[in-house]
Design an enzyme around this catalytic site. Structure first.
Site, PDB file in Angstrom:
ATOM      1  N   GLY A   1      10.836  -0.316  16.570  1.00 42.54           N
ATOM      2  CA  GLY A   1      11.839   0.623  16.331  1.00 42.54           C
ATOM      3  C   GLY A   1      11.388   1.867  16.024  1.00 42.54           C
ATOM      4  N   ARG A   2      10.096   2.018  15.676  1.00 40.35           N
ATOM      5  CA  ARG A   2       9.287   3.237  15.129  1.00 40.35           C
ATOM      6  C   ARG A   2       7.996   3.127  15.740  1.00 40.35           C
ATOM      7  NH1 ARG A   2       7.995   3.169   9.125  1.00 40.35           N
ATOM      8  NH2 ARG A   2       8.237   1.034   8.587  1.00 40.35           N
TER       9      ARG A   2
ATOM     10  N   LYS B   1       2.684   4.553  15.061  1.00 35.01           N
ATOM     11  CA  LYS B   1       3.697   4.062  14.010  1.00 35.01           C
ATOM     12  C   LYS B   1       4.506   5.468  13.441  1.00 35.01           C
ATOM     13  CE  LYS B   1       4.640   0.812  10.495  1.00 35.01           C
ATOM     14  NZ  LYS B   1       4.134  -0.349   9.740  1.00 35.01           N
TER      15      LYS B   1
ATOM     16  N   ASP C   1       1.482  -4.886   9.197  1.00 39.54           N
ATOM     17  CA  ASP C   1       2.655  -4.274   8.816  1.00 39.54           C
ATOM     18  C   ASP C   1       2.627  -4.257   7.135  1.00 39.54           C
ATOM     19  OD1 ASP C   1       3.581  -3.938  11.290  1.00 39.54           O
ATOM     20  OD2 ASP C   1       5.227  -5.180  11.082  1.00 39.54           O
TER      21      ASP C   1
ATOM     22  N   ASP D   1       8.496 -11.660  12.092  1.00 41.06           N
ATOM     23  CA  ASP D   1       8.035 -10.466  12.713  1.00 41.06           C
ATOM     24  C   ASP D   1       6.821  -9.776  12.253  1.00 41.06           C
ATOM     25  OD1 ASP D   1      10.176 -10.224  10.832  1.00 41.06           O
ATOM     26  OD2 ASP D   1       9.796  -8.005  11.337  1.00 41.06           O
TER      27      ASP D   1
ATOM     28  N   ASP E   1      15.755   5.988  11.914  1.00 41.92           N
ATOM     29  CA  ASP E   1      15.236   7.222  12.842  1.00 41.92           C
ATOM     30  C   ASP E   1      14.122   7.139  13.408  1.00 41.92           C
ATOM     31  OD1 ASP E   1      13.590   6.886  10.588  1.00 41.92           O
ATOM     32  OD2 ASP E   1      14.199   8.816   9.623  1.00 41.92           O
ATOM     33  N   GLY E   2      13.477   5.981  13.286  1.00 38.58           N
ATOM     34  CA  GLY E   2      11.992   5.814  14.149  1.00 38.58           C
ATOM     35  C   GLY E   2      11.027   6.612  13.438  1.00 38.58           C
TER      36      GLY E   2
ATOM     37  N   ARG F   1       3.369 -11.157  17.595  1.00 34.60           N
ATOM     38  CA  ARG F   1       3.780 -11.826  16.097  1.00 34.60           C
ATOM     39  C   ARG F   1       4.469 -12.930  16.512  1.00 34.60           C
ATOM     40  NH1 ARG F   1       5.297  -6.550  13.634  1.00 34.60           N
ATOM     41  NH2 ARG F   1       4.329  -5.146  15.120  1.00 34.60           N
TER      42      ARG F   1
HETATM   43  P1  AMP Z   1       9.396  -3.803   8.935  1.00 30.77           P
HETATM   44  O1  AMP Z   1      10.136  -4.190   7.607  1.00 30.77           O
HETATM   45  O2  AMP Z   1       8.582  -2.124   8.726  1.00 30.77           O
HETATM   46  O3  AMP Z   1       8.367  -4.730   9.486  1.00 30.77           O
HETATM   47  O4  AMP Z   1      10.233  -3.535  10.019  1.00 30.77           O
HETATM   48  C1  AMP Z   1      11.502  -4.414  10.439  1.00 30.77           C
HETATM   49  C2  AMP Z   1      12.070  -3.763  11.705  1.00 30.77           C
HETATM   50  O5  AMP Z   1      12.810  -2.654  11.340  1.00 30.77           O
HETATM   51  C3  AMP Z   1      11.213  -3.455  12.817  1.00 30.77           C
HETATM   52  O6  AMP Z   1      11.940  -3.926  14.085  1.00 30.77           O
HETATM   53  C4  AMP Z   1      10.931  -1.856  12.891  1.00 30.77           C
HETATM   54  O7  AMP Z   1      10.283  -1.631  14.047  1.00 30.77           O
HETATM   55  C5  AMP Z   1      12.485  -1.730  12.368  1.00 30.77           C
HETATM   56  N1  AMP Z   1      12.385  -0.406  11.630  1.00 30.77           N
HETATM   57  C6  AMP Z   1      11.650  -0.248  10.285  1.00 30.77           C
HETATM   58  N2  AMP Z   1      11.638   1.079   9.828  1.00 30.77           N
HETATM   59  C7  AMP Z   1      12.576   1.825  10.942  1.00 30.77           C
HETATM   60  C8  AMP Z   1      12.872   3.149  11.202  1.00 30.77           C
HETATM   61  N3  AMP Z   1      12.498   4.280  10.406  1.00 30.77           N
HETATM   62  N4  AMP Z   1      13.589   3.461  12.470  1.00 30.77           N
HETATM   63  C9  AMP Z   1      13.753   2.475  13.307  1.00 30.77           C
HETATM   64  N5  AMP Z   1      13.128   1.267  13.306  1.00 30.77           N
HETATM   65  C10 AMP Z   1      12.721   0.890  11.976  1.00 30.77           C
HETATM   66 MG    MG Z   2       7.309  -5.140  10.633  1.00 34.21          MG
END
Ligand code: AMP
Ligand code: MG
Length: 504
Positions: free
Chosen positions: A97-98, A118, A277, A267, A130-131, A188
């Protein structure tokens, strides 16, 4: 436009292996340009080790590609799709997502490594996000992943860090940043769950069974990362077993340095066994088996001592996706999977006990050493003794310092005096064991308060010197210069950072 060639070296990111996967496993995704990008940090040592010419990374073209302002048309970026169990709850559509997968580089050894951005903007998997990534979270991942590498633990690596020039809104406005990270793979457990869920959806619409995307994904994984399994008649079961073995060893290594990942959702579990991550992860200061840092882990699901059981739970989720590939007979498949999964805990215990044996400098592991080890750990927990300081002090005693160096760490001196006496009787006293103890007991870890101090200096004063110093020292944590010995010191009470955040 062919952007591959520049006056300052060639863009080494020129493969995109994931395009060989079934189409649903990724999405075309273009990073979103940022206001005024600049390169803050380039990991030249790592590029040198990988045999990759660093000169390109200082070029205008590199800045433009790594900040998401332009793309290489010959090698367009993608976002990977994956699902995941987050804190035990099923999320069918997560994905990058980002993050944007720029592609792979080929190292001097002939291996391929993913290069991923990232914090590079929204993709079709961003949902409400917001990516973007904050400078603080990018610095954290940079430091922690390089600290893991310094400790010799399998991990994704940090290649570069860029400031975006944009603000990122969280509880407050933060400077934005992008991490360029490398990994053997970004697949993953959640990737397999995604493929399996897609296949299940398709099956429900068709009378004929469809070729499973899971098989394609498993074949891709074996070909790229486990080629030794290619000829096996039970290669999918062997894949589960190999992933399990790597996880067992990885979790043991984490625990032996007091590391708590913090978000072991499926994930965030790498199929090749790298630490991936880095969100709210942390190294603990005082030893406490139930230790949790993540602000959202209110139930202690991912506490230090829960990590092996959680890893096995995650592997079981992987096994479920592979079941139909083990045997045509479902009952037989389940039996094979269960047998394979039952190997996990013994493998973990073996790796963990052998690591503890090395940390304590015992000649081997037996009932007596195991008993003494657990009594030491229990006494450390009762006395709030710093995990890293304990083992580096024990190493000093093995080097000839007085027992008092360890005894002084405990309030309960009678108990520890008796334990040290037993340890002196059981330990091996040869040079080989001593050097192996030194290799198992780091002098420095990425302590939370020091990581926070480095982040604050950068965010508040644009001062990256503490960050660079930490990076330098953590790259070689088993040997420390006298000038850096202050970094060995645990936090004073008022310096303690007891909570970490996902920092998304
Ligand atoms: P994480 O907990 O960082 O491993 O993220 C879990 C999920 O949320 C993954 O699919 C990420 O890509 C998404 N994600 C985390 N932060 C953001 C962000 N700021 N914008 C978009 N997607 C996000
Ligand atoms: Mg992650």
């Amino acid at each position: 436009m062919n952007t591959n060639r520049t006056a300052t070296g060639e863009n080494p990111i020129c493969f995109q292996h994931y395009r060989d996967l079934p189409r649903e496993m990724f999405a075309e995704s273009i990073p979103v340009p940022t206001a005024s990008p600049s390169l803050i940090e380039l990991n030249k040592n790592l590029l040198r080790q990988l045999g990759i010419d660093a000169s390109w990374f200082n070029s205008e073209q590199a800045l433009s590609i790594l900040s998401g302002s332009s793309i290489n048309d010959d090698n367009r970026p993608i976002a990977l799709a994956y699902s995941g169990h987050q804190f035990g709850h099923w999320s069918p559509t997560l994905g990058d997502g980002r993050a944007h997968m720029l592609g792979q580089v080929k190292t001097a050894e002939g291996k391929y490594l993913d290069f991923q951005l990232k914090g590079s903007g929204r993709s079709q998997f961003s949902r409400g996000g917001d990516g973007r990534a904050t400078l603080g979270s990018v610095m954290r991942e940079y430091l922690l992943s390089e600290a893991m590498a310094g400790l010799g633990i399998a991990t994704t690596r940090s290649i570069a860090m860029l400031a975006t020039g944009d603000s990122v809104a969280r509880e407050q406005l933060n400077p934005g940043a992008i991490l360029v990270r490398s990994a053997q793979s970004h697949l993953r457990v959640g990737s397999f769950q995604f493929a399996n869920a897609q296949a299940a959806n398709t099956r429900s619409f068709q009378s004929q069974p469809v070729t499973s995307g899971v098989k394609a994904l498993a074949d891709f994984t074996i070909a790229k990362h486990f080629p030794e399994l290619e000829q096996s008649t039970s290669k999918y079961l062997d894949l589960l077993s190999a992933v399990g073995k790597r996880q067992a060893e990885l979790i043991a290594e984490w625990m032996l340095v007091g590391f708590i990942h913090g978000v072991m959702n499926t994930d965030n579990v790498s199929i090749v066994g790298e630490t991936i991550d880095f969100g709210p992860c942390a190294f603990m200061d005082e030893f406490s088996p139930k230790k949790v840092f993540s602000s959202i882990d209110t139930q202690g699901r991912y506490a230090w001592d829960q990590q092996p059981a959680i890893a096995q739970w995650n592997l079981t989720r992987l096994a479920e996706t592979l079941l139909s590939l083990f045997d045509e007979d479902q009952e037989k498949s389940i039996e094979l999977a269960q047998q394979c999964l039952s190997e996990f805990m013994p493998q973990f215990q073996k790796a963990y006990q052998s690591g503890l044996t090395q940390k304590f400098g015992f000649p081997d592991s037996n009932e007596q050493t195991k008993q003494l080890t657990s009594e030491f750990l229990a006494a450390m927990a009762r006395n709030g003794v710093d995990f890293t300081v304990f083992f580096s002090s024990l190493t000093q005693v093995a080097e000839g310092e007085s027992d008092q160096v360890v005894i002084n760490l405990f309030e309960d001196s009678d108990v520890v005096t008796a334990l040290i006496k037993q340890w002196q009787e059981l330990r091996a006293k040869d040079n080989e064991t001593l050097s192996s103890m030194r290799q198992a007991n780091p002098a420095v870890i990425a302590r939370n308060h020091q990581v926070q101090f480095a982040i604050d200096a950068a965010v508040e004063n644009n001062d990256f010197l503490p960050f660079r110093r930490l990076c330098r020292v953590l790259a070689n944590p088993y040997q420390i210069d006298p000038a850096d010995e202050d970094l060995m010191t645990p936090p004073k009470f008022e310096e303690r950072v007891t909570q970490t955040f996902c920092g998304t």
